[in-house]
Enzyme design. Structure first.
Site, PDB file in Angstrom:
ATOM      1  N   VAL A  15      25.618 -40.180  33.842  1.00 58.16           N
ATOM      2  CA  VAL A  15      26.980 -40.621  33.533  1.00 58.16           C
ATOM      3  C   VAL A  15      27.536 -39.869  32.320  1.00 58.16           C
ATOM      4  CG1 VAL A  15      28.341 -42.578  32.705  1.00 58.16           C
ATOM      5  CG2 VAL A  15      26.805 -42.843  34.619  1.00 58.16           C
ATOM      6  N   ASP A  36      21.417 -36.643  22.886  1.00 56.01           N
ATOM      7  CA  ASP A  36      20.352 -37.399  23.544  1.00 56.01           C
ATOM      8  C   ASP A  36      19.070 -37.199  22.741  1.00 56.01           C
ATOM      9  OD1 ASP A  36      20.190 -38.341  26.864  1.00 56.01           O
ATOM     10  OD2 ASP A  36      18.366 -38.300  25.654  1.00 56.01           O
ATOM     11  N   GLU A 163      32.085 -47.025  33.986  1.00 56.31           N
ATOM     12  CA  GLU A 163      32.253 -45.811  34.786  1.00 56.31           C
ATOM     13  C   GLU A 163      32.068 -46.133  36.271  1.00 56.31           C
ATOM     14  OE1 GLU A 163      33.386 -42.776  33.904  1.00 56.31           O
ATOM     15  OE2 GLU A 163      33.382 -42.745  36.078  1.00 56.31           O
ATOM     16  N   CYS A 278      22.132 -48.037  40.543  1.00 54.26           N
ATOM     17  CA  CYS A 278      23.111 -49.046  40.127  1.00 54.26           C
ATOM     18  C   CYS A 278      23.127 -50.337  40.930  1.00 54.26           C
ATOM     19  CB  CYS A 278      24.507 -48.434  40.147  1.00 54.26           C
ATOM     20  SG  CYS A 278      24.707 -47.202  38.853  1.00 54.26           S
ATOM     21  N   PHE A 279      23.248 -50.235  42.254  1.00 55.07           N
ATOM     22  CA  PHE A 279      23.560 -51.438  43.031  1.00 55.07           C
ATOM     23  C   PHE A 279      22.561 -52.577  42.780  1.00 55.07           C
ATOM     24  CE2 PHE A 279      26.227 -49.307  46.615  1.00 55.07           C
ATOM     25  CZ  PHE A 279      27.292 -49.240  45.752  1.00 55.07           C
ATOM     26  N   GLN A 280      21.295 -52.298  43.024  1.00 49.44           N
ATOM     27  CA  GLN A 280      20.303 -53.365  42.887  1.00 49.44           C
ATOM     28  C   GLN A 280      20.261 -53.884  41.447  1.00 49.44           C
ATOM     29  OE1 GLN A 280      16.424 -53.020  44.808  1.00 49.44           O
ATOM     30  NE2 GLN A 280      15.497 -53.484  42.842  1.00 49.44           N
ATOM     31  N   LYS A 281      20.220 -52.962  40.510  1.00 50.13           N
ATOM     32  CA  LYS A 281      20.132 -53.344  39.091  1.00 50.13           C
ATOM     33  C   LYS A 281      21.323 -54.219  38.686  1.00 50.13           C
ATOM     34  CE  LYS A 281      21.488 -50.021  36.083  1.00 50.13           C
ATOM     35  NZ  LYS A 281      22.625 -50.475  35.273  1.00 50.13           N
ATOM     36  N   ARG A 348      16.310 -42.447  42.320  1.00 50.05           N
ATOM     37  CA  ARG A 348      16.091 -43.800  41.795  1.00 50.05           C
ATOM     38  C   ARG A 348      16.400 -44.851  42.872  1.00 50.05           C
ATOM     39  NH1 ARG A 348      19.231 -43.360  36.110  1.00 50.05           N
ATOM     40  NH2 ARG A 348      20.636 -42.137  37.419  1.00 50.05           N
TER      41      ARG A 348
HETATM   42  P1  NAD Z   1      20.226 -41.916  32.458  1.00 50.85           P
HETATM   43  O1  NAD Z   1      18.898 -42.537  32.303  1.00 50.85           O
HETATM   44  O2  NAD Z   1      20.400 -40.739  33.370  1.00 50.85           O
HETATM   45  O3  NAD Z   1      20.742 -41.425  31.011  1.00 50.85           O
HETATM   46  C1  NAD Z   1      20.660 -42.178  29.840  1.00 50.85           C
HETATM   47  C2  NAD Z   1      20.263 -41.253  28.703  1.00 50.85           C
HETATM   48  O4  NAD Z   1      20.383 -41.959  27.464  1.00 50.85           O
HETATM   49  C3  NAD Z   1      18.810 -40.752  28.753  1.00 50.85           C
HETATM   50  O5  NAD Z   1      18.810 -39.337  28.818  1.00 50.85           O
HETATM   51  C4  NAD Z   1      18.178 -41.284  27.454  1.00 50.85           C
HETATM   52  O6  NAD Z   1      17.278 -40.372  26.865  1.00 50.85           O
HETATM   53  C5  NAD Z   1      19.401 -41.458  26.570  1.00 50.85           C
HETATM   54  N1  NAD Z   1      19.214 -42.405  25.468  1.00 50.85           N
HETATM   55  C6  NAD Z   1      18.714 -43.671  25.519  1.00 50.85           C
HETATM   56  N2  NAD Z   1      18.744 -44.220  24.297  1.00 50.85           N
HETATM   57  C7  NAD Z   1      19.255 -43.304  23.445  1.00 50.85           C
HETATM   58  C8  NAD Z   1      19.549 -43.293  22.051  1.00 50.85           C
HETATM   59  N3  NAD Z   1      19.327 -44.368  21.289  1.00 50.85           N
HETATM   60  N4  NAD Z   1      20.067 -42.175  21.506  1.00 50.85           N
HETATM   61  C9  NAD Z   1      20.299 -41.084  22.272  1.00 50.85           C
HETATM   62  N5  NAD Z   1      20.067 -41.039  23.605  1.00 50.85           N
HETATM   63  C10 NAD Z   1      19.556 -42.142  24.185  1.00 50.85           C
HETATM   64  O7  NAD Z   1      21.221 -43.069  32.861  1.00 50.85           O
HETATM   65  P2  NAD Z   1      22.634 -42.938  33.646  1.00 50.85           P
HETATM   66  O8  NAD Z   1      22.405 -42.893  35.115  1.00 50.85           O
HETATM   67  O9  NAD Z   1      23.450 -41.867  32.998  1.00 50.85           O
HETATM   68  O10 NAD Z   1      23.255 -44.364  33.335  1.00 50.85           O
HETATM   69  C11 NAD Z   1      23.757 -44.686  32.061  1.00 50.85           C
HETATM   70  C12 NAD Z   1      24.529 -45.982  32.150  1.00 50.85           C
HETATM   71  O11 NAD Z   1      25.653 -45.817  33.011  1.00 50.85           O
HETATM   72  C13 NAD Z   1      23.728 -47.153  32.730  1.00 50.85           C
HETATM   73  O12 NAD Z   1      24.114 -48.325  32.061  1.00 50.85           O
HETATM   74  C14 NAD Z   1      24.181 -47.204  34.174  1.00 50.85           C
HETATM   75  O13 NAD Z   1      24.101 -48.502  34.700  1.00 50.85           O
HETATM   76  C15 NAD Z   1      25.627 -46.785  34.063  1.00 50.85           C
HETATM   77  N6  NAD Z   1      26.188 -46.169  35.276  1.00 50.85           N
HETATM   78  C16 NAD Z   1      25.469 -45.285  36.013  1.00 50.85           C
HETATM   79  C17 NAD Z   1      26.040 -44.670  37.134  1.00 50.85           C
HETATM   80  C18 NAD Z   1      25.274 -43.667  37.959  1.00 50.85           C
HETATM   81  O14 NAD Z   1      25.773 -43.277  38.992  1.00 50.85           O
HETATM   82  N7  NAD Z   1      24.108 -43.216  37.553  1.00 50.85           N
HETATM   83  C19 NAD Z   1      27.365 -44.964  37.471  1.00 50.85           C
HETATM   84  C20 NAD Z   1      28.073 -45.864  36.703  1.00 50.85           C
HETATM   85  C21 NAD Z   1      27.477 -46.463  35.591  1.00 50.85           C
HETATM   86  C1  UDX Z   2      27.618 -46.597  43.098  1.00 55.38           C
HETATM   87  C2  UDX Z   2      29.118 -46.944  43.134  1.00 55.38           C
HETATM   88  O1  UDX Z   2      29.683 -46.436  44.353  1.00 55.38           O
HETATM   89  C3  UDX Z   2      29.825 -46.336  41.936  1.00 55.38           C
HETATM   90  O2  UDX Z   2      31.199 -46.746  41.931  1.00 55.38           O
HETATM   91  C4  UDX Z   2      29.145 -46.822  40.663  1.00 55.38           C
HETATM   92  O3  UDX Z   2      29.760 -46.233  39.533  1.00 55.38           O
HETATM   93  C5  UDX Z   2      27.661 -46.476  40.687  1.00 55.38           C
HETATM   94  O4  UDX Z   2      27.057 -47.039  41.865  1.00 55.38           O
HETATM   95  P1  UDX Z   2      26.169 -44.444  43.681  1.00 55.38           P
HETATM   96  O5  UDX Z   2      25.015 -45.393  43.636  1.00 55.38           O
HETATM   97  O6  UDX Z   2      26.089 -43.184  42.913  1.00 55.38           O
HETATM   98  O7  UDX Z   2      27.505 -45.177  43.205  1.00 55.38           O
HETATM   99  O8  UDX Z   2      26.435 -44.020  45.212  1.00 55.38           O
HETATM  100  P2  UDX Z   2      27.122 -44.771  46.457  1.00 55.38           P
HETATM  101  O9  UDX Z   2      27.919 -43.769  47.177  1.00 55.38           O
HETATM  102  O10 UDX Z   2      27.788 -46.007  46.090  1.00 55.38           O
HETATM  103  O11 UDX Z   2      25.859 -45.099  47.378  1.00 55.38           O
HETATM  104  C6  UDX Z   2      24.900 -46.075  47.023  1.00 55.38           C
HETATM  105  C7  UDX Z   2      23.936 -46.276  48.169  1.00 55.38           C
HETATM  106  O12 UDX Z   2      24.577 -46.922  49.267  1.00 55.38           O
HETATM  107  C8  UDX Z   2      23.351 -44.989  48.734  1.00 55.38           C
HETATM  108  O13 UDX Z   2      21.988 -45.158  49.022  1.00 55.38           O
HETATM  109  C9  UDX Z   2      24.154 -44.777  49.991  1.00 55.38           C
HETATM  110  O14 UDX Z   2      23.472 -44.009  50.955  1.00 55.38           O
HETATM  111  C10 UDX Z   2      24.365 -46.200  50.458  1.00 55.38           C
HETATM  112  N1  UDX Z   2      25.529 -46.364  51.327  1.00 55.38           N
HETATM  113  C11 UDX Z   2      26.772 -46.084  50.874  1.00 55.38           C
HETATM  114  C12 UDX Z   2      25.360 -46.850  52.618  1.00 55.38           C
HETATM  115  O15 UDX Z   2      24.233 -47.122  53.046  1.00 55.38           O
HETATM  116  N2  UDX Z   2      26.460 -47.018  53.406  1.00 55.38           N
HETATM  117  C13 UDX Z   2      27.723 -46.747  52.972  1.00 55.38           C
HETATM  118  O16 UDX Z   2      28.675 -46.949  53.755  1.00 55.38           O
HETATM  119  C14 UDX Z   2      27.882 -46.262  51.662  1.00 55.38           C
END
Ligand code: NAD
Ligand code: UDX
Length: 467
Positions: A15, A36, A163, A278-281, A348
């Site tokens: 993100v 980071d 986000e 994201c979803f499950q968490k 993940r």
């Molecule tokens: P990520 O694990 O890829 O990245 C997080 C980073 O933060 C890691 O690199 C870690 O080393 C760093 N970090 C942790 N503590 C720190 C500190 N004290 N100082 C500096 N760096 C530090 O995680 P992500 O997927 O980018 O997700 C981040 C957040 O955004 C989560 O809360 C997640 O739920 C949310 N989010 C994720 C997505 C997605 O698609 N991955 C979408 C929307 C929201």
């Molecule tokens: C999701 C949300 O879409 C996004 O808005 C949020 O910020 C983070 O979580 P992401 O997990 O990156 O995004 O991907 P997404 O496209 O939502 O897919 C999630 C899972 O659902 C995947 O495993 C995908 O294959 C599955 N999926 C998605 C389905 O099985 N069917 C669908 O119709 C859409």
């Protein structure tokens, strides 16, 4: 409102990296530093050949355009914080593994450590933005920590700016989001901070897509959006089981219901089950929140979305075994796709992990191919990050370099991720290279079922009864 000139983002992950790279790209007048603690990750963001730590279409071009200009990646967290007017907190918030709320609640330790660091090293006032997904009212805890530890004269305004990007389409989502959500306290300084951040986004996003709401609504909206998106998938997956039992076709059903403008056509694709970080968490986090608020019926309702997802993965695995004459022991199964969705290298919570674990438990030989996931990532996932010995996994799991190599000599092919390249494989050639009868299990409904049957495959597709 303060004019934002320097931004720091704490957390260079899926993100923080793309989000703040896009801000730098769209706002050449703002200096953006992404920090980071993970040196290897920062090194990869600074890689001279642009081998970035995450695969995301279009990301390299964005980073190429502004790295070294107004976009910097660094491990100097304190320096980044000290210099910035606005701080994004984009650290990980995984599900807690132990202690109170284990298995449900979000682990807020990283948020707290980052917040304490901000208080410690700030010598001027800052706008602090929650970018991570957090439980409702986390901003309040952050404010308490900041105020209790602030240096004299330092004020902190806290905003929530969740986000909504999805992996695989992150750059498109960030360039043209459906909306940007900013939550703030409704005080004069809260509103002014909100305006400062809105002005950053207004460099490329139309004002009517920048929504401003209260802090708690903003925090809850993120959990709510993910819960409702996941609920749609669990609903369609639940219906896929009914389709298989009745001879209806889930793609046709999804098409028919999606034509109702109240439902809409998107996010109705049946699958082996949703994955991703994201979803499950976030649903488990919502379930925990509901339980803490003494709303057990509400908690149970949302928990069912995750339970249905587990059921879908188990159901699909069982179908593979049942179809192959009730045993896959010693048989070779090719698993195509390991990422949780196409166009990402992220694994993940990928459904593929569960499937392969099921196949291993049945003592099948599994051969995996994914265009973006490395062998070391696959091994980390299958050994559960070192909990199971690598030797025991390697005994019956191989990682192949091509889809054809994975399928060669196998009894069955399982599609676990919807990568486009799987649609255009030479399926006749694959059939010729397989043991007979040759089975295909399409867990993503991407293959031409009729064409495969014509070749001679025994085809099982999610959500489709026998024809
Ligand atoms: P990520 O694990 O890829 O990245 C997080 C980073 O933060 C890691 O690199 C870690 O080393 C760093 N970090 C942790 N503590 C720190 C500190 N004290 N100082 C500096 N760096 C530090 O995680 P992500 O997927 O980018 O997700 C981040 C957040 O955004 C989560 O809360 C997640 O739920 C949310 N989010 C994720 C997505 C997605 O698609 N991955 C979408 C929307 C929201
Ligand atoms: C999701 C949300 O879409 C996004 O808005 C949020 O910020 C983070 O979580 P992401 O997990 O990156 O995004 O991907 P997404 O496209 O939502 O897919 C999630 C899972 O659902 C995947 O495993 C995908 O294959 C599955 N999926 C998605 C389905 O099985 N069917 C669908 O119709 C859409």
């Amino acid at each position: 409102p303060v004019e934002v000139k320097k931004i720091v983002c704490i957390g260079a992950g899926y993100v923080g990296g793309p989000t703040c790279s896009v801000i730098a790209f769209k706002c050449p007048h703002i200096q953006v530093t992404i920090v980071d603690l993970n040196q290897a990750r920062i090194d990869a963001w600074n890689d001279p050949d642009f081998n970035l730590p995450i695969y995301e279409p279009g990301l390299v071009d964005v980073v190429k355009a502004c790295r070294g200009r107004n976009l910097f990646f660094s491990t100097e967290v304190d320096k980044g914080i000290a210099e910035a007017d606005l701080i994004f907190v984009s650290v990980n918030t995984p599900t807690k593994k132990s202690g109170l709320g284990a298995g449900f609640a979000a682990d807020l330790n990283y948020i707290e450590l980052a917040t304490r660091r901000i208080a410690e090293v700030s010598t001027s006032s800052k706008i602090v933005v929650e970018k991570s997904t957090v439980p409702c009212r986390t901003a309040e805890s952050m404010r308490t920590i900041l105020e209790a530890n602030a240096k004299p004269g330092c004020n902190f305004d806290i905003l929530s700016n969740p986000e909504f990007l999805a992996e695989g389409t992150a750059i498109d989502d960030l360039f043209a989001p459906d909306r940007v959500l900013i939550g703030s306290l409704q005080s004069a300084s809260g509103k002014s901070a909100c305006e400062s951040l809105a002005n950053v986004y207004a460099n490329w996003i139309p004002r009517d897509r920048i929504l401003t709401v209260g802090l708690w609504s903003s925090e809850l909206s993120k959990l709510a959006a993910n819960a409702m998106l996941a609920q749609r998938i669990s609903s369609v997956n639940a219906l896929s089981a009914v389709c298989e039992a009745t001879g209806a076709n889930i793609d046709e059903v999804a098409y028919a219901i999606g034509k109702d403008s109240r439902l809409g056509p998107k996010f109705l694709k049946a699958s082996v089950g949703f994955g991703g970080s994201c979803f499950q968490k976030d649903i488990l986090n919502l379930v925990y929140l509901c339980e803490s608020l003494h709303l057990p019926a509400v908690a149970k309702y949302w928990h069912a979305v995750v339970e249905m997802n587990e059921h879908q993965k188990d159901r699909f695995s069982k179908k593979v075994v049942d179809t192959m004459f009730n045993t896959i022991t010693g048989k070779k199964i090719a698993v195509l796709g390991f990422a949780f969705k196409k166009d990402t290298g992220d694994t993940r919570e990928s459904a593929a992990i569960t499937l392969v674990n099921h196949f291993r438990a049945e003592r099948a030989h599994v051969s995996i191919y994914d265009p973006e996931v490395t062998e070391s990532t696959i091994m980390l996932d299958l050994t559960n990050y070192g909990e199971i010995s690598a030797e025991s996994v390697q005994k019956n799991v191989k990682v192949a370099k091509t889809a054809e190599a994975a399928c060669c000599g196998s009894n069955a092919v399982v599609i676990a991720t919807e990568w486009d390249e799987f649609k255009t494989l030479d399926w006749q050639k694959i059939y010729d290279s397989m043991d007979k009868p040759a089975f295909v299990f399409d867990g993503r409904l991407i293959l031409d079922r009729e064409a495969l049957i014509k070749i001679g495959f025994k085809v099982t597709t999610i959500g489709t009864g026998a024809i």
